[in-house]
Design an enzyme around this catalytic site. Structure first.
Site, PDB file in Angstrom:
ATOM      1  N   CYS A   5       4.879  19.683  -6.758  1.00 17.24           N
ATOM      2  CA  CYS A   5       4.866  18.510  -6.574  1.00 17.24           C
ATOM      3  C   CYS A   5       3.840  18.736  -5.873  1.00 17.24           C
ATOM      4  O   CYS A   5       3.598  19.247  -4.747  1.00 17.24           O
ATOM      5  CB  CYS A   5       5.975  18.864  -5.718  1.00 17.24           C
ATOM      6  SG  CYS A   5       6.161  17.354  -4.266  1.00 17.24           S
ATOM      7  N   CYS A   8       4.738  18.459  -1.508  1.00 13.57           N
ATOM      8  CA  CYS A   8       5.328  19.945  -1.796  1.00 13.57           C
ATOM      9  C   CYS A   8       3.428  20.979  -1.346  1.00 13.57           C
ATOM     10  O   CYS A   8       3.107  21.624  -0.532  1.00 13.57           O
ATOM     11  CB  CYS A   8       5.843  20.945  -2.527  1.00 13.57           C
ATOM     12  SG  CYS A   8       7.464  20.332  -2.584  1.00 13.57           S
ATOM     13  N   ASN A  87      10.000   3.348  -1.402  1.00 17.35           N
ATOM     14  CA  ASN A  87      10.012   3.351  -2.715  1.00 17.35           C
ATOM     15  C   ASN A  87      10.781   4.679  -3.856  1.00 17.35           C
ATOM     16  O   ASN A  87      10.734   4.832  -2.883  1.00 17.35           O
ATOM     17  CB  ASN A  87       9.012   3.083  -3.231  1.00 17.35           C
ATOM     18  CG  ASN A  87       7.869   2.001  -3.153  1.00 17.35           C
ATOM     19  OD1 ASN A  87       8.801   0.776  -2.348  1.00 17.35           O
ATOM     20  ND2 ASN A  87       6.549   2.415  -3.052  1.00 17.35           N
ATOM     21  N   GLY A  93       9.127   1.509  -7.614  1.00 15.62           N
ATOM     22  CA  GLY A  93       7.611   1.501  -7.763  1.00 15.62           C
ATOM     23  C   GLY A  93       7.382   2.944  -7.422  1.00 15.62           C
ATOM     24  O   GLY A  93       6.124   3.257  -6.747  1.00 15.62           O
ATOM     25  N   THR A  95       5.924   6.916  -7.124  1.00 18.73           N
ATOM     26  CA  THR A  95       5.228   7.502  -7.866  1.00 18.73           C
ATOM     27  C   THR A  95       4.787   8.842  -7.780  1.00 18.73           C
ATOM     28  O   THR A  95       4.647   9.874  -8.886  1.00 18.73           O
ATOM     29  CB  THR A  95       3.667   6.691  -8.212  1.00 18.73           C
ATOM     30  OG1 THR A  95       2.988   6.691  -6.456  1.00 18.73           O
ATOM     31  CG2 THR A  95       3.558   5.575  -8.260  1.00 18.73           C
ATOM     32  N   HIS A  98       9.351  12.826  -4.136  1.00 20.58           N
ATOM     33  CA  HIS A  98       9.075  14.179  -3.426  1.00 20.58           C
ATOM     34  C   HIS A  98       9.235  12.426  -2.620  1.00 20.58           C
ATOM     35  O   HIS A  98       8.837  12.031  -1.925  1.00 20.58           O
ATOM     36  CB  HIS A  98       7.970  15.025  -2.609  1.00 20.58           C
ATOM     37  CG  HIS A  98       8.192  15.366  -1.510  1.00 20.58           C
ATOM     38  ND1 HIS A  98       8.430  16.954  -1.663  1.00 20.58           N
ATOM     39  CD2 HIS A  98       8.767  14.790  -0.560  1.00 20.58           C
ATOM     40  CE1 HIS A  98       8.600  16.971   0.079  1.00 20.58           C
ATOM     41  NE2 HIS A  98       8.371  15.674   0.071  1.00 20.58           N
ATOM     42  N   HIS A 100       9.828   9.692   0.900  1.00 21.11           N
ATOM     43  CA  HIS A 100       8.974  10.001   1.900  1.00 21.11           C
ATOM     44  C   HIS A 100       8.592   7.819   2.474  1.00 21.11           C
ATOM     45  O   HIS A 100       9.376   7.792   1.185  1.00 21.11           O
ATOM     46  CB  HIS A 100       7.188  10.087   1.305  1.00 21.11           C
ATOM     47  CG  HIS A 100       6.545   9.177   0.127  1.00 21.11           C
ATOM     48  ND1 HIS A 100       7.381   9.819  -1.432  1.00 21.11           N
ATOM     49  CD2 HIS A 100       5.898   7.770   0.073  1.00 21.11           C
ATOM     50  CE1 HIS A 100       6.472   8.661  -2.425  1.00 21.11           C
ATOM     51  NE2 HIS A 100       6.246   7.594  -1.806  1.00 21.11           N
ATOM     52  N   HIS A 102       6.615   4.988   3.799  1.00 15.93           N
ATOM     53  CA  HIS A 102       5.606   4.337   4.260  1.00 15.93           C
ATOM     54  C   HIS A 102       5.793   3.941   6.123  1.00 15.93           C
ATOM     55  O   HIS A 102       6.057   3.093   5.446  1.00 15.93           O
ATOM     56  CB  HIS A 102       4.872   3.594   3.096  1.00 15.93           C
ATOM     57  CG  HIS A 102       4.930   3.525   1.971  1.00 15.93           C
ATOM     58  ND1 HIS A 102       3.758   4.346   0.968  1.00 15.93           N
ATOM     59  CD2 HIS A 102       5.678   3.959   0.789  1.00 15.93           C
ATOM     60  CE1 HIS A 102       3.954   4.037  -0.404  1.00 15.93           C
ATOM     61  NE2 HIS A 102       4.727   4.542   0.214  1.00 15.93           N
TER      62      HIS A 102
HETATM   63  P1  5GP Z   1       4.593   5.835  -4.127  1.00 14.65           P
HETATM   64  O1  5GP Z   1       3.920   4.858  -4.557  1.00 14.65           O
HETATM   65  O2  5GP Z   1       5.806   6.976  -4.648  1.00 14.65           O
HETATM   66  O3  5GP Z   1       5.923   5.064  -2.619  1.00 14.65           O
HETATM   67  O4  5GP Z   1       3.419   6.262  -2.647  1.00 14.65           O
HETATM   68  C1  5GP Z   1       3.098   7.103  -3.379  1.00 14.65           C
HETATM   69  C2  5GP Z   1       1.764   7.235  -2.252  1.00 14.65           C
HETATM   70  O5  5GP Z   1       1.044   8.505  -2.208  1.00 14.65           O
HETATM   71  C3  5GP Z   1       0.636   6.273  -2.635  1.00 14.65           C
HETATM   72  O6  5GP Z   1       0.456   5.209  -1.501  1.00 14.65           O
HETATM   73  C4  5GP Z   1      -0.397   7.035  -2.881  1.00 14.65           C
HETATM   74  O7  5GP Z   1      -2.066   5.872  -2.425  1.00 14.65           O
HETATM   75  C5  5GP Z   1      -0.321   7.805  -1.963  1.00 14.65           C
HETATM   76  N1  5GP Z   1      -0.511   9.509  -2.757  1.00 14.65           N
HETATM   77  C6  5GP Z   1      -1.093   9.475  -4.063  1.00 14.65           C
HETATM   78  N2  5GP Z   1      -2.034  10.930  -3.841  1.00 14.65           N
HETATM   79  C7  5GP Z   1      -1.757  11.119  -2.968  1.00 14.65           C
HETATM   80  C8  5GP Z   1      -2.700  12.001  -2.348  1.00 14.65           C
HETATM   81  O8  5GP Z   1      -3.471  13.203  -3.010  1.00 14.65           O
HETATM   82  N3  5GP Z   1      -3.581  11.891  -0.898  1.00 14.65           N
HETATM   83  C9  5GP Z   1      -2.502  11.226   0.028  1.00 14.65           C
HETATM   84  N4  5GP Z   1      -2.915  11.240   1.481  1.00 14.65           N
HETATM   85  N5  5GP Z   1      -1.956   9.992  -0.965  1.00 14.65           N
HETATM   86  C10 5GP Z   1      -1.447  10.048  -1.855  1.00 14.65           C
HETATM   87 ZN    ZN Z   2       8.363  18.076  -3.071  1.00 19.79          ZN
END
Ligand code: 5GP
Ligand code: ZN
Length: 114
Positions: A5, A8, A87, A93, A95, A98, A100, A102
């Site tokens: 993860c 993590c 998300n 959406g 990705t 874990h 989180h 924004h």
């Molecule tokens: P999701 O698309 O799951 O809602 O958001 C995942 C977010 O994690 C994306 O906005 C992406 O830019 C961010 N992200 C992906 N890999 C990393 C990383 O290694 N470091 C940081 N700081 N953000 C990341």
């Molecule tokens: Zn995790």
């Protein structure tokens, strides 16, 4: 900690991040691909895969995330408002699996979607 993860690993310090806030329950760091002048990810330290996995056994850390969000928003000067986005799952959406949140701010945001 869940194996493989990304968040993590960031929480464990195995992968570097640009940290903006940390307490016993929560880590917050700047998104690597910011979509606004302020784009911060707020992450519970406990591994929870997504919003669908929140239940009465782990929901306290969601409250801790929102306590952190209010502190971070003040520290970042987001006095005029901001958006908090979660998300969930493929259609949402998500990705990184874990949970989180924004924090998106520092500009006038589109009124589309929500
Ligand atoms: P999701 O698309 O799951 O809602 O958001 C995942 C977010 O994690 C994306 O906005 C992406 O830019 C961010 N992200 C992906 N890999 C990393 C990383 O290694 N470091 C940081 N700081 N953000 C990341
Ligand atoms: Zn995790």
């Amino acid at each position: 900690m869940a194996n493989d993860c990304l968040f993590c690993k960031i929480i464990a310090g195995e992968i570097p991040s640009n940290k903006v806030y940390e307490d016993e329950y929560v880590l917050a760091f700047r998104d690597i691909a910011p979509q606004a002048p302020v784009h911060i990810l707020v992450v519970p330290k406990e591994h929870i895969c997504c919003a669908n996995a929140v239940d009465e056994s782990n929901s306290a850390c969601v409250a801790k995330c929102f306590e952190a969000i209010a502190k971070i928003a003040k520290a970042e000067g987001l006095d005029n408002g901001y958006r908090v986005i979660n998300n969930c799952g493929a259609d949402g959406g998500q990705t990184v699996m874990h949970l989180h949140f924004h924090i998106i701010g520092g500009m006038k945001l589109s009124e589309k979607v929500v």
